[in-house]
Design an enzyme around this catalytic site. Structure first.
Site, PDB file in Angstrom:
ATOM      1  N   LYS A   1      -4.006  -8.126   4.005  1.00  0.00           N
ATOM      2  CA  LYS A   1      -3.636  -7.945   5.412  1.00  0.00           C
ATOM      3  C   LYS A   1      -4.632  -8.768   6.217  1.00  0.00           C
ATOM      4  O   LYS A   1      -5.754  -8.318   6.460  1.00  0.00           O
ATOM      5  CB  LYS A   1      -3.715  -6.470   5.791  1.00  0.00           C
ATOM      6  CG  LYS A   1      -2.719  -5.590   5.047  1.00  0.00           C
ATOM      7  CD  LYS A   1      -2.910  -4.144   5.416  1.00  0.00           C
ATOM      8  CE  LYS A   1      -1.718  -3.287   5.050  1.00  0.00           C
ATOM      9  NZ  LYS A   1      -1.464  -3.173   3.621  1.00  0.00           N
TER      10      LYS A   1
ATOM     11  N   LYS B   1       9.197   2.252   0.101  1.00  0.00           N
ATOM     12  CA  LYS B   1       8.101   3.221  -0.036  1.00  0.00           C
ATOM     13  C   LYS B   1       8.506   4.317  -1.014  1.00  0.00           C
ATOM     14  O   LYS B   1       9.547   4.956  -0.842  1.00  0.00           O
ATOM     15  CB  LYS B   1       7.799   3.853   1.329  1.00  0.00           C
ATOM     16  CG  LYS B   1       7.220   2.877   2.329  1.00  0.00           C
ATOM     17  CD  LYS B   1       5.712   2.868   2.234  1.00  0.00           C
ATOM     18  CE  LYS B   1       5.143   1.885   3.248  1.00  0.00           C
ATOM     19  NZ  LYS B   1       3.707   1.687   3.053  1.00  0.00           N
TER      20      LYS B   1
HETATM   21 MG    MG Z   1       0.931  -1.072   0.655  1.00  0.00          MG
END
Ligand code: MG
Length: 350
Positions: free
Chosen positions: A260, A156
């Site tokens: 997702k 991240k």
């Molecule tokens: Mg992402």
């Protein structure tokens, strides 16, 4: 075909709160759904919305499920509107399982026989990408995960000062063996200039792709960056459902799509889209429980929709182990789902 339909709500504390752009996430809420056919064969599915990602809310999902009533026909299931991507995903999982059991054994089947994905190849495997936390702590995590066999990593970025993070990037890449890959996820945190600086730095280095460099609203910047830099870019927040992915394709998006499944819709629809459009996708977790993964993982490794490492290496996030399912290591195979007892999870919510 008519099914008995039921749904139950879950509210599960996470082992430790997850950091999101919308503040800490301490518990996961969703639904389990169950379809039972006339012969008593049951299939389960998970509704796990993330409203800030653009899905229906849990209240809307619950309302849609209530609206289906206790008995549903295949026609009614097919007519659930597209905007209920999470509900549609769950219903399709349950239905595919019932239909699979019906094909396998025309007579009444024991629930213990519900080995998911058994019609798929069980020999294929895919690497799992391990999630590294933001900042310098990622370095130590990388070393530990390499030792346990991981070869794909996601870090991240856009969380701390760019100067500091770029320094950590150099160290991470230096520590990365030649066979391993690093993907970066900015979660839309950069503006175009910051993104350009990062992409210059990533060029010609073992960065698999950079995910959502700028916010979904800045479509011109996304398309421009994809054109201007040799680094592969991936859309995540920009594409929740297939309609959005199709729109980006029609605009000529040359990069990857992060899908997702639990937010997107029925697995067979995702598969059909990939086959027809040749989309390059990465499958990723939305912090669903073992119930959702028990459908997703066997499909992911058996269907051939992707060769990229699965973005499911988020660790055992739920405080109660049965909701995590078996520990997911550096590689996923269809056998993982055999360790998930859906009947037990369903009963736990009664
Ligand atoms: Mg992402």
């Amino acid at each position: 075909m008519v099914f008995h339909f039921g749904f139950r709500r879950y509210r599960l504390p996470l082992r430790s709160p997850l950091r999101t752009a919308h503040g800490p996430w301490a518990e996961r809420e969703g639904l389990l759904v169950r379809l039972v056919d006339e012969a008593g064969r049951s299939g389960f599915g998970e509704v796990a919305p993330v409203p800030w990602f653009g899905t229906e809310t849990l209240a809307e999902a619950e309302e849609a499920c209530r609206g289906l009533g206790g008995k549903v026909s295949a026609k009614v299931l097919d007519a659930v509107p597209e905007r209920f991507g999470c509900v549609r995903f769950a219903l399709a999982c349950a239905r595919v399982e019932v239909e699979r059991l019906a094909l396998k054994a025309p007579s009444r089947t024991q629930s213990g026989d519900s080995a998911l994905g058994a019609t798929r190849s069980t020999s294929s495997r895919l690497p799992v990408a391990a999630l590294l936390t933001a900042g310098r702590a990622a370095l130590q995590e990388l070393r530990a995960k390499l030792e346990t066999g991981f070869l794909a990593f996601k870090w991240k970025v856009g969380v701390e000062r760019a100067e500091d993070e770029l320094g950590v990037l150099d160290d991470l890449l230096a520590a990365l063996p030649g066979y391993a890959k690093l993907r970066l996820d900015a979660n839309g945190a950069w503006d175009r200039r910051a993104a350009a600086r990062w992409l210059e730095r990533c060029a010609e280095r073992p960065v698999e792709f950079v995910e959502q460099p700028v916010a979904p609203a800045d479509e011109d910047a996304l398309l421009g960056l994809a054109q201007d830099y040799p680094v592969t870019l991936a859309l995540d927040e920009s594409v929740v459902r297939l309609a959005e992915a199709r729109r980006w394709q029609s605009q000529g998006w040359p990069g990857v799509f992060v899908i997702k499944p639990v937010l997107c819709g029925p697995l067979p629809e995702i598969e059909a889209w990939v086959r027809e459009s040749k989309a390059d996708i990465v499958l990723s977790s939305a912090i669903e429980t073992a119930a959702g993964r028990a459908a997703i993982l066997p499909w992911a490794v058996g269907s051939g929709v992707t060769k990229r490492a699965l973005g499911f290496g988020v660790g055992e996030v739920f405080a109660e182990d049965k909701w995590n399912g078996p520990v997911l290591g550096a590689r996923a195979d269809a056998g993982w789902a055999h360790g998930v007892n859906l009947e037990e999870l369903w009963t736990a919510l009664s």
